[in-house]
Each structure stands twice: as C-alpha cells, then as structure tokens.
Design a protein around this motif. Structure first.
Motif, PDB file in Angstrom:
ATOM      1  N   TYR A  78     -48.812 -15.162   6.455  1.00 48.56           N
ATOM      2  CA  TYR A  78     -48.790 -16.197   7.490  1.00 48.56           C
ATOM      3  C   TYR A  78     -49.613 -15.702   8.665  1.00 48.56           C
ATOM      4  CZ  TYR A  78     -45.583 -18.386   4.436  1.00 48.56           C
ATOM      5  OH  TYR A  78     -45.054 -18.983   3.316  1.00 48.56           O
ATOM      6  N   ALA A  80     -51.595 -18.101  10.958  1.00 48.19           N
ATOM      7  CA  ALA A  80     -52.107 -19.140  11.856  1.00 48.19           C
ATOM      8  C   ALA A  80     -52.267 -18.538  13.251  1.00 48.19           C
ATOM      9  CB  ALA A  80     -51.159 -20.334  11.901  1.00 48.19           C
ATOM     10  N   ASP A  82     -51.875 -19.600  16.150  1.00 45.71           N
ATOM     11  CA  ASP A  82     -50.900 -19.984  17.170  1.00 45.71           C
ATOM     12  C   ASP A  82     -49.448 -19.845  16.705  1.00 45.71           C
ATOM     13  OD1 ASP A  82     -50.918 -21.995  15.303  1.00 45.71           O
ATOM     14  OD2 ASP A  82     -51.033 -23.624  16.758  1.00 45.71           O
ATOM     15  N   ARG A  83     -49.196 -19.043  15.686  1.00 42.80           N
ATOM     16  CA  ARG A  83     -47.831 -18.952  15.136  1.00 42.80           C
ATOM     17  C   ARG A  83     -46.869 -18.194  16.043  1.00 42.80           C
ATOM     18  NH1 ARG A  83     -46.247 -14.373  12.170  1.00 42.80           N
ATOM     19  NH2 ARG A  83     -44.808 -15.714  11.017  1.00 42.80           N
ATOM     20  N   ASP A  84     -47.395 -17.420  16.993  1.00 48.28           N
ATOM     21  CA  ASP A  84     -46.553 -16.652  17.905  1.00 48.28           C
ATOM     22  C   ASP A  84     -47.136 -16.757  19.315  1.00 48.28           C
ATOM     23  OD1 ASP A  84     -45.427 -14.411  19.415  1.00 48.28           O
ATOM     24  OD2 ASP A  84     -44.682 -13.693  17.484  1.00 48.28           O
ATOM     25  N   PHE A 126     -40.709 -19.710  15.521  1.00 44.60           N
ATOM     26  CA  PHE A 126     -42.001 -19.454  14.892  1.00 44.60           C
ATOM     27  C   PHE A 126     -42.251 -20.468  13.763  1.00 44.60           C
ATOM     28  CE2 PHE A 126     -40.171 -15.378  16.365  1.00 44.60           C
ATOM     29  CZ  PHE A 126     -41.067 -15.084  17.374  1.00 44.60           C
ATOM     30  N   ASP A 127     -42.817 -19.993  12.662  1.00 48.15           N
ATOM     31  CA  ASP A 127     -43.072 -20.835  11.492  1.00 48.15           C
ATOM     32  C   ASP A 127     -42.087 -20.510  10.369  1.00 48.15           C
ATOM     33  OD1 ASP A 127     -44.009 -18.305  10.941  1.00 48.15           O
ATOM     34  OD2 ASP A 127     -46.026 -18.940  10.355  1.00 48.15           O
ATOM     35  N   ASP A 130     -41.298 -22.993   7.590  1.00 47.79           N
ATOM     36  CA  ASP A 130     -42.356 -23.062   6.569  1.00 47.79           C
ATOM     37  C   ASP A 130     -42.202 -21.926   5.562  1.00 47.79           C
ATOM     38  OD1 ASP A 130     -43.485 -25.247   7.913  1.00 47.79           O
ATOM     39  OD2 ASP A 130     -44.896 -23.968   9.020  1.00 47.79           O
TER      40      ASP A 130
END
Length: 139
Positions: A78, A80, A82-84, A126-127, A130
C-alpha cells in the motif's frame, strides 16, 4: 529528477490483518494521527528486519498476540502518496488466522484492543478498511 528537486522521504511499515474466525483484531490508536481511531496493528520496519518480521513484532508489541513470521501471508503493498497525513508511508500488509482462544491485550502504543466482527467494523484509520477488504477477497 532535476538538481533542484529533493527526493521524497519514504517510511517503510508493515500492517497485520489478524483474524479469528469472522473477527478481526484492531487497536485503538493512542497517538496522532487518528488518535482514538481503530486501526490494524502495525508500524515501522526496524533496521535489519524484513517487513514480515516487523509485522509479527508489531502484532506482539501492540496486542500481545504471538505469531510465527512464516505464518503471515502477504496481502499487498500500500503506497498511495496520501495514505498517511504524516508523509509518504509504504506499507506491506499481511494476514494471519490465529487459533481459537487467542487472547489479545493492549500493549505498546495501543490505547485498547478488540476483536471486531468483520461484518460490523468501526470507521478505520488510514486505508485499513481497504487492506481488510483485500485480505477477505484473497482468502
């Protein structure tokens, strides 16, 4: 990259989807970002360890649940941008089914720990929603 550009700092982490039947183990974050929100156990990969070893260590430190790193099944990476909100974090996510009767207790950095039904998860940091979905679909 041009001479005026600075390379992006990337932090390497590992997350764990630990399940017990139809339940998943979540921690309540005791620190920002997302302080007080539910999340998967996980954290930084230390110098000299693999992401798989880090995942097993973080699971133990945050929940008291012991697993053999070899029992962890990789779900995915993971990354991305902008995930954090703290910056660029790349996480390798793992899944493990723990034995019936496994007891979890809040430890390092976790304000609380709980087995949540997969069918009724709280809002997650966060994600992590997903990651849990990917884990379920990969079974």
């Amino acid at each position: 990259m041009t001479e005026t550009e600075n390379p992006e700092t990337i932090r390497y982490t590992a997350d764990v989807v630990a399940t017990l039947g139809l339940f998943v183990l979540l921690i309540k974050r005791g620190w920002p970002p997302f302080e007080g929100a539910w999340a998967l156990p996980g954290g930084h990969v230390d110098v000299g360890e693999t992401s798989r070893e880090a995942a097993a260590r973080e699971l133990r430190e945050e929940t008291g649940v012991l697993v053999d790193p070899g029992d962890l099944r990789q779900i995915g990476v993971y990354d991305a941008p902008d995930r954090d909100p703290r910056g660029r974090y790349v996480s390798v996510a793992y899944a493990v089914e723990v034995p019936e009767g496994t007891i979890a207790q809040a430890g390092d950095d976790a304000a609380d720990v709980r087995w949540w039904p997969l069918s009724d998860l709280p809002p997650l940091a966060f994600d992590h929603a997903d990651i849990i979905r990917a884990s379920i679909h990969a079974q």
